[in-house]
Design a protein around this motif. Structure first.
Motif, mmCIF file in Angstrom:
data_model
loop_
_atom_site.group_PDB
_atom_site.id
_atom_site.type_symbol
_atom_site.label_atom_id
_atom_site.label_comp_id
_atom_site.label_asym_id
_atom_site.label_seq_id
_atom_site.Cartn_x
_atom_site.Cartn_y
_atom_site.Cartn_z
ATOM 1 N N ILE A 102 32.931 -39.021 8.546
ATOM 2 C CA ILE A 102 32.516 -38.757 9.954
ATOM 3 C C ILE A 102 32.240 -40.184 10.650
ATOM 4 O O ILE A 102 32.537 -40.365 11.887
ATOM 5 N N ASP A 103 31.463 -41.080 9.642
ATOM 6 C CA ASP A 103 31.261 -42.456 10.113
ATOM 7 C C ASP A 103 32.331 -42.968 10.469
ATOM 8 O O ASP A 103 32.595 -43.778 11.594
ATOM 9 N N ASN A 104 33.511 -43.217 9.492
ATOM 10 C CA ASN A 104 34.704 -43.641 9.778
ATOM 11 C C ASN A 104 35.453 -43.557 10.970
ATOM 12 O O ASN A 104 35.992 -44.116 12.047
ATOM 13 N N ILE A 105 35.411 -42.013 11.395
ATOM 14 C CA ILE A 105 36.117 -41.479 12.652
ATOM 15 C C ILE A 105 35.200 -42.177 13.849
ATOM 16 O O ILE A 105 35.807 -42.731 14.818
ATOM 17 N N ALA A 130 29.896 -34.949 -2.347
ATOM 18 C CA ALA A 130 30.758 -34.176 -1.135
ATOM 19 C C ALA A 130 30.166 -34.735 0.130
ATOM 20 O O ALA A 130 30.534 -34.802 0.990
ATOM 21 N N LEU A 131 28.619 -34.638 0.027
ATOM 22 C CA LEU A 131 27.963 -35.011 1.386
ATOM 23 C C LEU A 131 28.438 -36.271 1.789
ATOM 24 O O LEU A 131 28.429 -36.567 3.012
ATOM 25 N N ASN A 132 28.200 -37.096 0.863
ATOM 26 C CA ASN A 132 28.477 -38.676 1.259
ATOM 27 C C ASN A 132 29.753 -38.830 1.745
ATOM 28 O O ASN A 132 30.166 -39.639 2.746
ATOM 29 N N ASP A 133 30.565 -38.333 0.943
ATOM 30 C CA ASP A 133 32.081 -38.511 1.374
ATOM 31 C C ASP A 133 32.271 -37.675 2.791
ATOM 32 O O ASP A 133 33.109 -38.562 3.613
ATOM 33 N N ALA A 192 33.772 -28.853 0.385
ATOM 34 C CA ALA A 192 33.645 -29.485 -1.033
ATOM 35 C C ALA A 192 32.224 -29.367 -1.420
ATOM 36 O O ALA A 192 31.997 -29.299 -2.594
ATOM 37 N N ILE A 193 31.280 -29.152 -0.420
ATOM 38 C CA ILE A 193 29.888 -28.694 -0.854
ATOM 39 C C ILE A 193 29.773 -27.349 -1.522
ATOM 40 O O ILE A 193 29.025 -27.152 -2.557
ATOM 41 N N ASP A 194 30.657 -26.360 -0.859
ATOM 42 C CA ASP A 194 30.625 -24.876 -1.254
ATOM 43 C C ASP A 194 31.276 -25.191 -2.781
ATOM 44 O O ASP A 194 30.727 -24.143 -3.746
ATOM 45 N N ASN A 195 32.089 -25.886 -2.792
ATOM 46 C CA ASN A 195 32.835 -25.947 -4.323
ATOM 47 C C ASN A 195 32.327 -26.619 -5.497
ATOM 48 O O ASN A 195 32.727 -26.719 -6.520
ATOM 49 N N SER A 196 30.986 -27.422 -5.027
ATOM 50 C CA SER A 196 30.603 -28.387 -5.918
ATOM 51 C C SER A 196 29.574 -27.176 -6.862
ATOM 52 O O SER A 196 29.066 -26.249 -6.519
ATOM 53 N N THR A 197 29.578 -27.852 -8.235
ATOM 54 C CA THR A 197 28.864 -26.903 -9.033
ATOM 55 C C THR A 197 27.582 -27.770 -9.893
ATOM 56 O O THR A 197 26.880 -27.032 -10.374
ATOM 57 N N THR A 198 27.726 -28.944 -9.368
ATOM 58 C CA THR A 198 26.408 -29.558 -9.715
ATOM 59 C C THR A 198 25.802 -30.260 -8.520
ATOM 60 O O THR A 198 26.252 -30.763 -7.512
#
Length: 194
Positions: A47-50, A39-42, A26-32
């Motif tokens: 990871i936190d939820n797991i 993407a980082l927060n998601d 998702a980070i790699d596919n981000s354009t802004t």
């Protein structure tokens, strides 16, 4: 995490790895920059939820194990107290002391269970506590056996004395019934019997 086994940990680690990979994609596919931050927060939230899920499971498992172990100790106490009540040759004071010792062993076991922070230590505390309670019951059974032996011996002594007393009374009565002997001889014979 102490409340889950290795297979659960491995599964959670695999899920975290998938969340990491998805986050990187998702980070790699981000354009802004806002898309990168989202993407980082998601990914971090995933990871936190797991982790939070497995942490809750771990804590729940430990708490459930503690509750079960303490209930097992309570059941052992009930059983032990019934055994003590059924020991017919203990005095009430001996029964009360045994029950007090059982309660103290149970309280110590529950304290150790509460202080345990792994499933292994919970099981160890429970086992040690149950053994302590069993030891008290076994000591009470030994005392019961000793009390019975002492009672049986005293009963045998009393029976022997009563038998001997009855024999002496019979002999004294027979002496009193003799016709050809004067009273002084009878009294001397009765004194020898006593």
């Amino acid at each position: 995490l102490q409340g889950v086994d290795q297979s659960v940990k491995d599964q959670a680690k695999a899920e975290i790895q998938k969340a990491l990979e998805a986050g990187n994609i998702a980070i790699d596919n981000s354009t802004t920059i806002p898309e990168v931050n989202k993407a980082l927060n998601d990914a971090q939230n995933a990871i936190d939820n797991i982790y939070n899920g497995i942490d809750k499971t771990s804590k729940d498992n430990i708490n459930n194990a503690k509750d079960k172990a303490k209930q097992d100790i309570d059941n052992k106490v009930d059983s032990a107290n019934k055994e003590i009540d059924n020991l017919q040759n203990l005095t009430q004071a001996q029964k009360d002391k045994a029950k007090e010792d059982i309660k103290n062993a149970a309280d110590k076991a529950k304290e150790n269970i509460d202080n345990a922070n792994t499933l292994e230590n919970i099981n160890k505390a429970e086992g040690t506590g149950e053994q302590s309670i069993t030891d008290v019951v076994n000591q009470a059974k030994d005392q019961d056996t000793k009390n019975k032996a002492e009672k049986d011996l005293q009963d045998a002594k009393n029976n022997a004395k009563n038998t001997l007393k009855a024999k002496a009374e019979t002999a004294n009565n027979a002496i009193d019934a003799l016709q050809g002997v004067d009273q002084s001889v009878k009294d001397q014979a009765k004194a020898e019997i006593q």
